[in-house]
Design an enzyme around this catalytic site. Sequence first.
Site, PDB file in Angstrom:
ATOM      1  CG  HIS A 161      34.535   5.020  16.596  1.00 48.65           C
ATOM      2  ND1 HIS A 161      34.262   4.845  17.928  1.00 48.65           N
ATOM      3  CD2 HIS A 161      33.573   4.318  15.934  1.00 48.65           C
ATOM      4  CE1 HIS A 161      33.220   4.061  18.068  1.00 48.65           C
ATOM      5  NE2 HIS A 161      32.772   3.729  16.875  1.00 48.65           N
TER       6      HIS A 161
ATOM      7  CE1 TYR B  29      34.767  -0.627  10.803  1.00 42.38           C
ATOM      8  CE2 TYR B  29      36.589  -1.048  12.268  1.00 42.38           C
ATOM      9  CZ  TYR B  29      35.237  -0.876  12.065  1.00 42.38           C
ATOM     10  OH  TYR B  29      34.358  -0.936  13.126  1.00 42.38           O
TER      11      TYR B  29
HETATM   12  C1  HEM Z   1      28.620  -2.574   9.333  1.00 43.13           C
HETATM   13  C2  HEM Z   1      28.862  -2.014  10.511  1.00 43.13           C
HETATM   14  C3  HEM Z   1      29.984  -1.039  10.741  1.00 43.13           C
HETATM   15  C4  HEM Z   1      30.586  -0.186   9.872  1.00 43.13           C
HETATM   16  C5  HEM Z   1      30.269   0.019   8.401  1.00 43.13           C
HETATM   17  C6  HEM Z   1      31.602   0.520  10.604  1.00 43.13           C
HETATM   18  C7  HEM Z   1      32.430   1.484  10.065  1.00 43.13           C
HETATM   19  C8  HEM Z   1      33.550   2.022  10.674  1.00 43.13           C
HETATM   20  C9  HEM Z   1      34.568   2.803  10.024  1.00 43.13           C
HETATM   21  C10 HEM Z   1      34.566   3.188   8.552  1.00 43.13           C
HETATM   22  C11 HEM Z   1      35.501   3.113  10.947  1.00 43.13           C
HETATM   23  C12 HEM Z   1      36.806   3.884  10.728  1.00 43.13           C
HETATM   24  C13 HEM Z   1      37.935   2.875  10.438  1.00 43.13           C
HETATM   25  C14 HEM Z   1      39.296   3.484  10.261  1.00 43.13           C
HETATM   26  O1  HEM Z   1      39.442   4.478   9.555  1.00 43.13           O
HETATM   27  O2  HEM Z   1      40.267   2.901  10.823  1.00 43.13           O
HETATM   28  C15 HEM Z   1      35.082   2.527  12.203  1.00 43.13           C
HETATM   29  C16 HEM Z   1      35.756   2.623  13.378  1.00 43.13           C
HETATM   30  C17 HEM Z   1      35.358   2.008  14.537  1.00 43.13           C
HETATM   31  N1  HEM Z   1      34.280   1.165  14.717  1.00 43.13           N
HETATM   32 FE1  HEM Z   1      32.975   0.609  13.319  1.00 43.13          FE
HETATM   33  N2  HEM Z   1      31.626   0.080  11.905  1.00 43.13           N
HETATM   34  C18 HEM Z   1      30.646  -0.874  12.031  1.00 43.13           C
HETATM   35  C19 HEM Z   1      30.332  -1.600  13.157  1.00 43.13           C
HETATM   36  C20 HEM Z   1      30.974  -1.464  14.353  1.00 43.13           C
HETATM   37  C21 HEM Z   1      30.699  -2.257  15.518  1.00 43.13           C
HETATM   38  C22 HEM Z   1      29.662  -3.380  15.583  1.00 43.13           C
HETATM   39  C23 HEM Z   1      31.549  -1.831  16.502  1.00 43.13           C
HETATM   40  C24 HEM Z   1      31.723  -2.313  17.902  1.00 43.13           C
HETATM   41  C25 HEM Z   1      31.416  -3.503  18.306  1.00 43.13           C
HETATM   42  C26 HEM Z   1      32.359  -0.764  15.944  1.00 43.13           C
HETATM   43  C27 HEM Z   1      33.347  -0.071  16.619  1.00 43.13           C
HETATM   44  C28 HEM Z   1      34.249   0.775  16.033  1.00 43.13           C
HETATM   45  C29 HEM Z   1      35.339   1.403  16.753  1.00 43.13           C
HETATM   46  C30 HEM Z   1      35.662   1.261  18.253  1.00 43.13           C
HETATM   47  C31 HEM Z   1      36.055   2.150  15.813  1.00 43.13           C
HETATM   48  C32 HEM Z   1      37.296   2.989  16.063  1.00 43.13           C
HETATM   49  C33 HEM Z   1      38.536   2.128  15.905  1.00 43.13           C
HETATM   50  C34 HEM Z   1      39.797   2.943  16.131  1.00 43.13           C
HETATM   51  O3  HEM Z   1      39.921   3.527  17.222  1.00 43.13           O
HETATM   52  O4  HEM Z   1      40.636   2.996  15.208  1.00 43.13           O
HETATM   53  N3  HEM Z   1      31.985  -0.580  14.639  1.00 43.13           N
HETATM   54  N4  HEM Z   1      33.878   1.874  12.011  1.00 43.13           N
END
Ligand code: HEM
Length: 310
Positions: free
Chosen positions: A26, A298
Amino acid sequence: MATLYEEIVDAMGELHGVHPGYRAAHARGVFCRGTFTAAPEARELTRAAHMQGEPVEVTVRFSNGSGNPETPDTDRRDGRGMATQFQLPDGETTDIVAISLPVFFVRTADDFLEFVRARRPDPETGEMDVEKVGAFVAAHPETQAALGLILPTLVPPESYARCVYNSLHAFGFLNEAGERRFGRYRWEPEAGTRMLSDEEIDARPPRYLAEELEERLAAGPVSFTLRVQIAQEGDPLDDPTVAWPEDRAWTTVGTMELTGLDTSSERGDEVVVFDPTRVTDGIECTEDEILATRPHAYSVSVERRREGPG
Ligand code: HEM
């Protein structure tokens, strides 16, 4: 030795490229501000402070799923994110970090790592290795079923304000009477959902989504309704690959009204972090391994963001 979470974020970097200062997933997004007002039914579900009816301020970040900030909005393999931070009366915050997909690909952290690794481009051809991905999917029937639901939703939307966003994970909701129910969140856009046709996608500029949102907000507020799908006995509470039947009861818990872009968040060195496990009294995390994995992964991404320019 690298932790599992570092390995996950490293693998994400190999999939999308490493982009210093940006989120590992994202990467590209746009911040908005507004208010959330709980509906009367919300109090029956939970005693959480932001669910009692008084309007609370929210910060929302809409995003594209890709970890590459240059991936165009018109990419046909990307989901959209909607991360919401509620300001609680006591000065604390609580988050819902939701996505436009109807279910998730995998149910464990190890599977997530393996699936991301299977999708890494071949260094020689730069293309995804279809055989590796096929082998993973064949060994994981839950992923095969989930992909059947996910792939049709990866079409670029007309607007960030015209997507449904799901928490996918279940949460426990505890009310004043001490009753506990389990449910999953869904944000529904007041404008209704609309995906673009192939011709429309081809005609859109690469960053149309942020531009469209800015224009939309200049014309008036953008609203979403927050609903919670209530689990019945036997519905899996720890498996985001499985959709619960649509005929489960839904409770409308409130309305969010976004009034404008938030041009102050993450300007300069500020790092904003959304965390789906940052719940508050009256809302509880479930034993969902993906939910438990997210804050660790995260944090790795956040630490790296702090190190690099953004
Ligand atoms: C093991 C599963 C997952 C991993 C390893 C993962 C990993 C990540 C990482 C590394 C980030 C960046 C975080 C940051 O720098 O602040 C991120 C952002 C995000 N993830 Fe995931 N994610 C996973 C599952 C999910 C799921 C299930 C959802 C939704 C239900 C999701 C929705 C999001 C969203 C919306 C963002 C952006 C948040 C923002 O705008 O700061 N992710 N994810």
